[in-house]
Design a protein around this motif. Structure first.
Motif, PDB file in Angstrom:
ATOM      1  N   ALA A  11       7.461  12.302  35.504  1.00 44.69           N
ATOM      2  CA  ALA A  11       6.925  11.716  34.271  1.00 44.69           C
ATOM      3  C   ALA A  11       6.487  10.271  34.484  1.00 44.69           C
ATOM      4  CB  ALA A  11       7.967  11.803  33.161  1.00 44.69           C
ATOM      5  N   GLY A  12       5.941   9.983  35.682  1.00 44.54           N
ATOM      6  CA  GLY A  12       5.440   8.645  35.969  1.00 44.54           C
ATOM      7  C   GLY A  12       3.991   8.508  35.537  1.00 44.54           C
ATOM      8  N   ALA A  13       3.273   7.615  36.201  1.00 44.31           N
ATOM      9  CA  ALA A  13       1.900   7.292  35.805  1.00 44.31           C
ATOM     10  C   ALA A  13       1.014   8.540  35.744  1.00 44.31           C
ATOM     11  CB  ALA A  13       1.315   6.275  36.792  1.00 44.31           C
ATOM     12  N   PHE A  14       1.113   9.401  36.748  1.00 41.08           N
ATOM     13  CA  PHE A  14       0.221  10.559  36.763  1.00 41.08           C
ATOM     14  C   PHE A  14       0.779  11.744  36.000  1.00 41.08           C
ATOM     15  CE2 PHE A  14      -3.857  11.419  38.904  1.00 41.08           C
ATOM     16  CZ  PHE A  14      -4.352  10.152  38.703  1.00 41.08           C
ATOM     17  N   GLY A  15       2.088  11.873  35.951  1.00 40.63           N
ATOM     18  CA  GLY A  15       2.651  12.943  35.135  1.00 40.63           C
ATOM     19  C   GLY A  15       2.205  12.797  33.687  1.00 40.63           C
ATOM     20  N   VAL A  33      10.130  17.753  33.938  1.00 47.44           N
ATOM     21  CA  VAL A  33      11.217  17.476  34.874  1.00 47.44           C
ATOM     22  C   VAL A  33      11.087  16.027  35.321  1.00 47.44           C
ATOM     23  CG1 VAL A  33      12.282  18.061  37.086  1.00 47.44           C
ATOM     24  CG2 VAL A  33      11.296  19.880  35.661  1.00 47.44           C
ATOM     25  N   GLU A  34      12.156  15.264  35.145  1.00 50.56           N
ATOM     26  CA  GLU A  34      12.125  13.842  35.488  1.00 50.56           C
ATOM     27  C   GLU A  34      13.579  13.383  35.681  1.00 50.56           C
ATOM     28  OE1 GLU A  34      10.002  11.184  36.154  1.00 50.56           O
ATOM     29  OE2 GLU A  34      11.890  10.098  36.263  1.00 50.56           O
ATOM     30  N   PRO A  35      13.892  12.842  36.890  1.00 47.74           N
ATOM     31  CA  PRO A  35      15.291  12.449  37.137  1.00 47.74           C
ATOM     32  C   PRO A  35      15.753  11.228  36.335  1.00 47.74           C
ATOM     33  CG  PRO A  35      13.900  11.971  39.052  1.00 47.74           C
ATOM     34  CD  PRO A  35      13.060  12.728  38.090  1.00 47.74           C
ATOM     35  N   ASP A  36      14.837  10.337  35.999  1.00 50.99           N
ATOM     36  CA  ASP A  36      15.240   9.132  35.267  1.00 50.99           C
ATOM     37  C   ASP A  36      15.423   9.474  33.778  1.00 50.99           C
ATOM     38  OD1 ASP A  36      15.406   6.020  35.291  1.00 50.99           O
ATOM     39  OD2 ASP A  36      14.108   6.537  33.598  1.00 50.99           O
ATOM     40  N   ALA A  76       8.230  13.597  48.093  1.00 48.96           N
ATOM     41  CA  ALA A  76       9.000  14.649  47.404  1.00 48.96           C
ATOM     42  C   ALA A  76       8.154  15.905  47.143  1.00 48.96           C
ATOM     43  CB  ALA A  76       9.551  14.107  46.082  1.00 48.96           C
ATOM     44  N   HIS A  77       6.884  15.885  47.503  1.00 51.37           N
ATOM     45  CA  HIS A  77       6.016  17.042  47.212  1.00 51.37           C
ATOM     46  C   HIS A  77       6.557  18.325  47.834  1.00 51.37           C
ATOM     47  CE1 HIS A  77       1.986  14.853  46.093  1.00 51.37           C
ATOM     48  NE2 HIS A  77       3.025  14.439  45.387  1.00 51.37           N
ATOM     49  N   ARG A  78       6.992  18.229  49.100  1.00 46.73           N
ATOM     50  CA  ARG A  78       7.407  19.446  49.816  1.00 46.73           C
ATOM     51  C   ARG A  78       8.562  20.146  49.111  1.00 46.73           C
ATOM     52  NH1 ARG A  78       9.150  19.756  56.180  1.00 46.73           N
ATOM     53  NH2 ARG A  78       9.810  21.936  56.224  1.00 46.73           N
ATOM     54  N   GLU A  94      -0.424  17.054  43.017  1.00 46.29           N
ATOM     55  CA  GLU A  94      -1.228  15.832  43.061  1.00 46.29           C
ATOM     56  C   GLU A  94      -1.522  15.451  44.505  1.00 46.29           C
ATOM     57  OE1 GLU A  94      -3.082  13.738  41.930  1.00 46.29           O
ATOM     58  OE2 GLU A  94      -3.124  14.350  39.848  1.00 46.29           O
ATOM     59  N   LYS A  95      -2.631  14.767  44.684  1.00 50.52           N
ATOM     60  CA  LYS A  95      -2.990  14.344  46.044  1.00 50.52           C
ATOM     61  C   LYS A  95      -2.152  13.138  46.468  1.00 50.52           C
ATOM     62  CE  LYS A  95      -6.832  11.312  44.750  1.00 50.52           C
ATOM     63  NZ  LYS A  95      -6.309  10.032  45.177  1.00 50.52           N
ATOM     64  N   PRO A  96      -1.870  12.921  47.729  1.00 48.38           N
ATOM     65  CA  PRO A  96      -2.143  13.848  48.817  1.00 48.38           C
ATOM     66  C   PRO A  96      -1.172  15.039  48.769  1.00 48.38           C
ATOM     67  CG  PRO A  96      -0.816  12.038  49.631  1.00 48.38           C
ATOM     68  CD  PRO A  96      -1.119  11.735  48.189  1.00 48.38           C
TER      69      PRO A  96
END
Ligand SMILES: NC(=O)c1ccc[n+]([C@@H]2O[C@H](COP(=O)([O-])OP(=O)(O)OC[C@H]3O[C@@H](n4cnc5c(N)ncnc54)[C@H](O)[C@@H]3O)[C@@H](O)[C@H]2O)c1
Length: 144
Positions: A11-15, A33-36, A76-78, A94-96
């Motif tokens: 849930a950051g800038a791009f989420g 889903v957001e850990p913070d 964390a993408h993987r 999201e890229k990359p």
């Protein structure tokens, strides 16, 4: 046909941009889903997301969304993409796609093994200015 219900992971800038885009398309976002904890509560309330989880394991223990946006930091993408693909959830990552070749290969291998769609978020490929440049290069208008 009913619209798919999606989850947004991160849930950051791009989420938040994905949440706004889904809202503009009328696509319901069923889960965030957001850990913070503070960010999770604030963003879920702002975008009226009915379910919010601290991690992907919690999400998948509860429900299987029709698709998910992966908007977590690159390293964390993987972990996130592989868990979703293994659960049969198509992902827009999201890229990359990943920050190491090994991580990218693991994501691609999982998508191929499971047969579940993994779409890297190279959204600019579809933007009119980028398409126009692409077409100009292909047509040879910019030389070699
Ligand atoms: N911000 C941009 O301009 C931009 C542009 C293009 C692509 N992207 C891509 O979007 C992705 C997210 O970038 P951002 O700028 O939103 O980062 P960000 O740091 O603003 O937000 C990432 C969020 O993910 C959360 N997070 C971390 N690990 C998580 C996990 N395992 N599960 C769930 N949530 C987790 C963090 O707590 C944070 O809130 C990255 O892959 C980035 O490369 C960002």
């Amino acid at each position: 046909m009913s619209r798919p219900s999606v989850a947004v992971i991160g849930a950051g800038a791009f989420g938040v941009r994905h949440l706004a885009a889904y809202r503009s398309l009328g696509v319901p976002v069923a889960a965030l889903v957001e850990p913070d904890a503070a960010t999770r509560a604030r963003v879920a309330a702002q975008y009226q997301v009915p379910q919010a989880y601290a991690d992907v394991a919690g999400l998948l223990a509860d429900t299987t969304p029709d698709a998910a946006s992966v908007c977590v930091p690159g390293p964390a993408h993987r972990t996130v993409a592989v868990a979703l693909l293994d659960a049969g959830v198509p992902v827009l990552v999201e890229k990359p796609l990943a920050t190491t070749v090994a991580d990218a290969a693991a994501i691609v291998d999982t998508a191929e093994r499971t047969g579940v769609l993994c779409q890297p978020g190279h959204l600019l490929r579809h933007s009119p200015p980028h398409r126009a440049l692409h077409d100009a290069i292909r047509a040879g208008r910019l030389g070699d």
